[in-house]
Design an enzyme around this catalytic site. Structure first.
Site, PDB file in Angstrom:
ATOM      1  N   LYS A 194       0.856  -1.191   0.000  1.00 24.36           N
ATOM      2  CA  LYS A 194       0.000   0.000   0.000  1.00 24.36           C
ATOM      3  C   LYS A 194       0.886   1.234   0.000  1.00 24.36           C
ATOM      4  O   LYS A 194       1.677   1.453   0.917  1.00 24.36           O
ATOM      5  CB  LYS A 194      -0.903  -0.019   1.232  1.00 24.36           C
ATOM      6  N   LYS A 247      -2.242  -1.586  -3.817  1.00 24.93           N
ATOM      7  CA  LYS A 247      -3.132  -0.418  -3.766  1.00 24.93           C
ATOM      8  C   LYS A 247      -2.318   0.861  -3.822  1.00 24.93           C
ATOM      9  O   LYS A 247      -1.308   0.942  -3.121  1.00 24.93           O
ATOM     10  CB  LYS A 247      -3.891  -0.487  -2.448  1.00 24.93           C
TER      11      LYS A 247
HETATM   12  C1  PBG Z   1      -7.594   3.098   5.712  1.00 23.33           C
HETATM   13  C2  PBG Z   1      -7.844   3.052   4.261  1.00 23.33           C
HETATM   14  C3  PBG Z   1      -7.679   4.054   3.296  1.00 23.33           C
HETATM   15  C4  PBG Z   1      -8.159   3.521   2.106  1.00 23.33           C
HETATM   16  C5  PBG Z   1      -8.542   2.221   2.355  1.00 23.33           C
HETATM   17  N1  PBG Z   1      -8.333   1.937   3.686  1.00 23.33           N
HETATM   18  C6  PBG Z   1      -7.218   5.442   3.435  1.00 23.33           C
HETATM   19  C7  PBG Z   1      -5.831   5.762   3.752  1.00 23.33           C
HETATM   20  O1  PBG Z   1      -4.955   4.904   3.881  1.00 23.33           O
HETATM   21  O2  PBG Z   1      -5.603   6.961   3.952  1.00 23.33           O
HETATM   22  C8  PBG Z   1      -8.242   4.255   0.800  1.00 23.33           C
HETATM   23  C9  PBG Z   1      -9.311   3.780  -0.117  1.00 23.33           C
HETATM   24  C10 PBG Z   1      -9.642   4.712  -1.223  1.00 23.33           C
HETATM   25  O3  PBG Z   1      -8.995   5.757  -1.435  1.00 23.33           O
HETATM   26  O4  PBG Z   1     -10.591   4.391  -1.955  1.00 23.33           O
HETATM   27  N2  PBG Z   1      -6.270   3.195   6.093  1.00 23.33           N
END
Ligand code: PBG
Length: 327
Positions: A194, A247
């Site tokens: 991520k 992601k």
């Molecule tokens: C929680 C999380 C996030 C997303 C999914 N789980 C936000 C982040 O990490 O700031 C992002 C999902 C999206 O942008 O559609 N940590």
């Protein structure tokens, strides 16, 4: 003209093109991410994600019905609590928002496969994904909380948990607590790779989860790196992850391919809020054809190597698959 090899031969007509298609996809691989909030009678459009809504638990069934009709049977819940605190206690409360959503969805839609996003940022007053020590997110203390959150979601009815916090060692910690409590069969889909991404902007508006200071670069990955993606993915495999996620999706297709080649587990890709918002915004200005963009971007994610696709466009993609436009 002497020419034995003519690539155009296989492009003549839709029937032939479809027969020789290299990428096949199926509705069973789609997961729809959904926002649930406290309150009742609420179905509130997210301004930065037109067409996406925050639902109170009583309104949620309408959406679940629509998804079911479209043939999307996997949902990932994000909870938006009323109250936040320093340790994100709403995330593991028995009557927390996401726990209530799991209970209701499990009861009324037993055929749906329910996945819990495990993180703290929507629940902490400071908006970071863990427990703070000064301005630093304390990795090892956060693990205890993540484990509690995962367990509470499974106890409430989640079929699978998906930790998105990016703390080191969380897959192992979650696997242990689930096993110790008898949930040996509950899979973990790890947000293993991520990146710290601007593409999460609209989500943070939707969930009210933007950090109140600093950014997430001390735990999410630097987008200059892809060898590090391999390291993260392999670590999570060792710790017991069942599915590895990359992601965001579109700017990281190379990473999806690399992870797919190295890891034997199913690979998921998350087309995040900013990817959705970009297409929506450009389409609303008449600059691009929304449906065509949805199909092309979805196919690119699968072509790159994803087996599973998490997307706010899940319902539309399912319809396009039915119509034979893609798939
Ligand atoms: C929680 C999380 C996030 C997303 C999914 N789980 C936000 C982040 O990490 O700031 C992002 C999902 C999206 O942008 O559609 N940590």
């Amino acid at each position: 003209m002497e020419m034995t090899i003519r690539p155009r031969r296989l492009r003549n007509g839709a029937v032939l093109r479809k027969m020789v298609r290299e990428t096949r996809m199926d509705k069973s691989s789609l997961i729809y991410p959904m926002f649930v909030r406290e309150g009742s009678g609420i179905r509130e459009e997210i301004s930065t994600m037109p067409g996406q809504f925050r639902y109170s638990v009583d309104q949620m069934p309408y959406k679940l019905e629509e998804l079911t009709k479209a043939g999307v049977d996997k949902v990932m819940f994000f909870g938006i609590p009323d109250h936040k605190d320093a340790c994100g206690s709403g995330a593991y409360a028995q009557d927390g928002i996401v726990q209530k959503a799991f209970c209701k969805a499990k009861e009324e839609f037993p055929h749906l496969y329910l996945i819990g996003d495990v993180c703290m940022c929507e629940y902490t007053s400071h908006g970071h994904c863990g427990i703070l020590q000064g301005e630093y997110v304390d990795n090892d203390r956060t693990l205890e909380y993540l484990a509690k959150i995962a367990l509470s979601q499974v106890q409430a009815g989640a079929d699978m948990v998906a930790p998105s916090d990016m703390m080191d060692g969380r897959i192992g910690a979650i696997r242990r607590i689930l096993d110790d409590n008898g949930y040996v069969e509950t899979p973990i889909m790890s947000y293993a790779v991520k990146y710290a991404s601007a593409f999460y902007g609209p989500f943070r508006d939707a969930a009210g989860s933007a950090p109140s200071f600093g950014d997430r670069k001390a735990y999410q990955m630097d987008y200059h790196n892809s060898r590090e993606a391999v390291k993260e993915a392999l670590l999570d495999v060792e710790e017991g992850a069942d599915i590895i996620m990359v992601k965001p999706a579109l700017s990281y297709l190379d990473v999806i391919t690399r992870v797919r080649e190295l890891v034997d587990l199913p690979v998921a890709a998350y087309g995040v809020s900013g990817e959705y918002a970009m297409i929506k915004a450009a389409a609303s200005l008449g600059y691009v054809d929304e449906d065509a963009m949805i199909c092309e971007t979805a196919a690119s994610v699968y072509r790159a190597g994803a087996d599973i696709f998490l997307t706010y466009y899940a319902e539309k993609i399912a319809r396009f698959m039915d119509e034979g436009r893609i798939g």
